[in-house]
Design an enzyme around this catalytic site. Structure first.
Site, PDB file in Angstrom:
ATOM      1  N   GLU A   1       1.234  -5.397  10.908  1.00 60.35           N
ATOM      2  CA  GLU A   1       0.477  -4.210  10.201  1.00 60.35           C
ATOM      3  C   GLU A   1       1.228  -3.001  12.106  1.00 60.35           C
ATOM      4  O   GLU A   1       1.197  -3.308  13.037  1.00 60.35           O
ATOM      5  CB  GLU A   1      -0.571  -3.773  11.110  1.00 60.35           C
ATOM      6  CG  GLU A   1      -1.644  -4.525  10.097  1.00 60.35           C
ATOM      7  CD  GLU A   1      -2.249  -3.879   9.416  1.00 60.35           C
ATOM      8  OE1 GLU A   1      -1.611  -2.720   8.698  1.00 60.35           O
ATOM      9  OE2 GLU A   1      -3.166  -4.223   7.709  1.00 60.35           O
TER      10      GLU A   1
ATOM     11  N   ARG B   1      -3.237   4.848  -1.827  1.00 62.51           N
ATOM     12  CA  ARG B   1      -3.146   3.770  -1.792  1.00 62.51           C
ATOM     13  C   ARG B   1      -2.963   2.849  -2.619  1.00 62.51           C
ATOM     14  O   ARG B   1      -2.558   1.517  -2.225  1.00 62.51           O
ATOM     15  CB  ARG B   1      -4.726   3.047  -0.781  1.00 62.51           C
ATOM     16  CG  ARG B   1      -4.515   1.774  -0.339  1.00 62.51           C
ATOM     17  CD  ARG B   1      -6.119   1.077   0.652  1.00 62.51           C
ATOM     18  NE  ARG B   1      -6.131  -0.394   0.491  1.00 62.51           N
ATOM     19  CZ  ARG B   1      -6.405  -0.556   1.565  1.00 62.51           C
ATOM     20  NH1 ARG B   1      -5.144   0.461   2.923  1.00 62.51           N
ATOM     21  NH2 ARG B   1      -6.706  -2.192   1.704  1.00 62.51           N
TER      22      ARG B   1
ATOM     23  N   GLU C   1       1.503   3.633   3.076  1.00 61.68           N
ATOM     24  CA  GLU C   1       2.044   3.244   4.485  1.00 61.68           C
ATOM     25  C   GLU C   1       3.945   2.907   4.380  1.00 61.68           C
ATOM     26  O   GLU C   1       5.086   2.119   3.961  1.00 61.68           O
ATOM     27  CB  GLU C   1       1.661   1.764   4.262  1.00 61.68           C
ATOM     28  CG  GLU C   1       0.236   1.904   4.430  1.00 61.68           C
ATOM     29  CD  GLU C   1      -0.065   0.244   4.276  1.00 61.68           C
ATOM     30  OE1 GLU C   1      -0.118  -0.968   4.364  1.00 61.68           O
ATOM     31  OE2 GLU C   1      -1.900   0.359   4.223  1.00 61.68           O
TER      32      GLU C   1
ATOM     33  N   HIS D   1       3.185  -3.955   6.579  1.00 63.28           N
ATOM     34  CA  HIS D   1       2.040  -3.269   5.987  1.00 63.28           C
ATOM     35  C   HIS D   1       1.760  -2.143   7.003  1.00 63.28           C
ATOM     36  O   HIS D   1       2.808  -2.153   8.539  1.00 63.28           O
ATOM     37  CB  HIS D   1       0.318  -3.577   5.776  1.00 63.28           C
ATOM     38  CG  HIS D   1       0.530  -4.216   4.838  1.00 63.28           C
ATOM     39  ND1 HIS D   1      -0.366  -4.384   3.778  1.00 63.28           N
ATOM     40  CD2 HIS D   1       0.006  -5.866   4.815  1.00 63.28           C
ATOM     41  CE1 HIS D   1      -0.658  -4.607   2.750  1.00 63.28           C
ATOM     42  NE2 HIS D   1       0.216  -5.801   3.228  1.00 63.28           N
TER      43      HIS D   1
ATOM     44  N   HIS E   1       0.762  -1.071   0.109  1.00 62.49           N
ATOM     45  CA  HIS E   1      -0.133   0.308   0.183  1.00 62.49           C
ATOM     46  C   HIS E   1       0.907   1.257   0.239  1.00 62.49           C
ATOM     47  O   HIS E   1       1.633   0.623   0.846  1.00 62.49           O
ATOM     48  CB  HIS E   1      -1.304   0.069   1.252  1.00 62.49           C
ATOM     49  CG  HIS E   1      -1.776  -0.900   1.053  1.00 62.49           C
ATOM     50  ND1 HIS E   1      -2.396  -2.295   1.876  1.00 62.49           N
ATOM     51  CD2 HIS E   1      -2.942  -1.360   0.038  1.00 62.49           C
ATOM     52  CE1 HIS E   1      -3.291  -2.606   1.377  1.00 62.49           C
ATOM     53  NE2 HIS E   1      -3.431  -2.328   0.484  1.00 62.49           N
TER      54      HIS E   1
HETATM   55  O1  0X9 Z   1      -6.774  -4.388   4.434  1.00 62.15           O
HETATM   56  C1  0X9 Z   1      -5.891  -4.212   3.756  1.00 62.15           C
HETATM   57  O2  0X9 Z   1      -4.831  -4.463   2.910  1.00 62.15           O
HETATM   58  C2  0X9 Z   1      -4.733  -5.134   5.527  1.00 62.15           C
HETATM   59  N1  0X9 Z   1      -4.527  -3.423   6.515  1.00 62.15           N
HETATM   60  S1  0X9 Z   1      -4.450  -1.867   5.622  1.00 62.15           S
HETATM   61  O3  0X9 Z   1      -4.393  -1.238   6.820  1.00 62.15           O
HETATM   62  N2  0X9 Z   1      -2.092  -1.603   5.510  1.00 62.15           N
HETATM   63  O4  0X9 Z   1      -5.038  -2.323   4.284  1.00 62.15           O
HETATM   64  C3  0X9 Z   1      -4.888  -5.893   6.655  1.00 62.15           C
HETATM   65  C4  0X9 Z   1      -4.594  -7.607   5.316  1.00 62.15           C
HETATM   66  C5  0X9 Z   1      -4.510  -8.469   6.233  1.00 62.15           C
HETATM   67  N3  0X9 Z   1      -4.671  -9.652   5.903  1.00 62.15           N
HETATM   68  C6  0X9 Z   1      -6.028  -9.396   4.306  1.00 62.15           C
HETATM   69  N4  0X9 Z   1      -6.726  -8.995   4.212  1.00 62.15           N
HETATM   70  N5  0X9 Z   1      -5.453 -10.830   4.039  1.00 62.15           N
HETATM   71 ZN    ZN Z   2      -1.959  -2.289   3.836  1.00 57.07          ZN
END
Ligand code: 0X9
Ligand code: ZN
Ligand code: ZN
Length: 305
Positions: free
Chosen positions: A267, A123, A68, A193, A65
């Protein structure tokens, strides 16, 4: 100029990758795995003592992303630490003697560059398609894992747009191809992330528990304790679906279903005070504590080869 305690531009990171490779005495090599939508070279750094036989490996990516920024900062920190502590830190030496670590410092390069030049809160990727004036898809909704079934949008204007098909984003295709090609050697997949201070593992596309749930949870708890031991930073561990939210098409679920058992999404800091705009003064402490968690997971994987 490049600095480990600043958020570097893509141009600075390109120059840094070359100079680090040159000065690594053969401990690190560069490999282009394809180009981004806008034509930038996606470069994987392979770190490990050279060997005539293929070694088991860990794959880590940063910057899926764009906004980040602490994530690419961590991959750069990790490379520096690996190269500078090989030969003195017994764990790093043993790790790089026995295994290779593949590091992709910036996955979504076009998006990362856009956050430096135009929109700090971008993003997604920067791909375009006729039929929509909206740009990009969410690379972490574009993997072929329960694709677009939940927690993702089929609206090209959404920040969680899953793309037109699984792997429609060239960056996702390039990484998935690389991991498929090296499937027999890759034992762990780590993706970095921010923010929320979580250590997530599969699944996120379903509420079903992973077959390896207990072991993945145990390793995550150990890694979180190691991280906390430095500055007291608290992380929560668990499956994505229940720990953050259900969201299909993520790289962690995809790698896990491909057969990479130790698949984790970090994260990083913080929990929302600064969010994506984490001050540069927090780069060093964040990276130092995260190193402990990554090294904990790496040691566990190494011990269980
Ligand atoms: O939403 C996401 O892609 C991730 N959080 S973020 O705030 N960095 O965008 C979490 C990803 C967790 N894993 C999956 N959703 N597979
Ligand atoms: Zn992310
Ligand atoms: Zn600079």
């Amino acid at each position: 100029a490049h600095s480990y305690t600043k958020y570097n531009t893509w141009t600075d990171i390109v120059a840094w990758m070359s100079s680090m490779t040159s000065s690594s005495s053969g401990l690190m090599t560069k490999q282009v795995i394809g180009n981004t939508y806008e034509g930038r070279a996606m470069t994987v750094l392979k770190i490990g003592k050279a060997s005539s036989s293929t070694k088991p490996a860990i794959f880590m990516d940063c910057g899926i992303h764009a906004r980040e920024w602490i994530s690419p900062a961590f991959c750069q920190w990790f490379v520096k630490e690996a190269l500078s502590t090989y030969g003195t830190d017994s764990q790093m030496t043993s790790l790089l003697d026995q295994m290779d670590v593949y590091v992709l410092p910036v996955f979504n390069i076009d998006g990362y560059d856009f956050t430096h030049k135009s929109n700090r809160m971008w993003r997604k990727t920067r791909s375009r398609r006729s039929g929509s004036s909206c740009i990009g898809a969410d690379p972490n909704r574009n993997f072929d894992a329960g694709w677009c079934s939940m927690g993702a949008s089929s609206n090209p204007c959404s920040d969680t747009f899953c793309g037109y098909t699984p792997e429609s984003e060239i960056e996702v295709k390039n990484v998935a191809d690389f991991i498929r090609r090296n499937k027999s050697t890759i034992k762990a997949y780590l993706t970095i992330h921010s923010y929320s201070q979580l250590l997530l593992f599969p699944y996120s596309y379903t509420y079903d528990l992973a077959a390896d749930h207990n072991e993945l949870m145990k390793v995550a708890e150990g890694a979180s304790s190691a991280l906390r031991s430095l500055y007291g930073t608290r992380y929560t561990s668990g499956p994505g679906a229940t720990t953050i939210y259900p969201a299909a098409g993520g790289s962690d679920d995809w790698a896990y279903d491909l057969g990479v058992k130790y698949s984790y999404t970090f994260e990083l800091r913080d929990t929302g005070r600064y969010g994506f705009l984490l001050p540069e003064s927090q780069i060093k402490p964040t990276c130092e504590e995260t190193m402990l968690a990554v090294k904990y997971i790496a040691a566990y994987v190494q011990k269980n080869l």
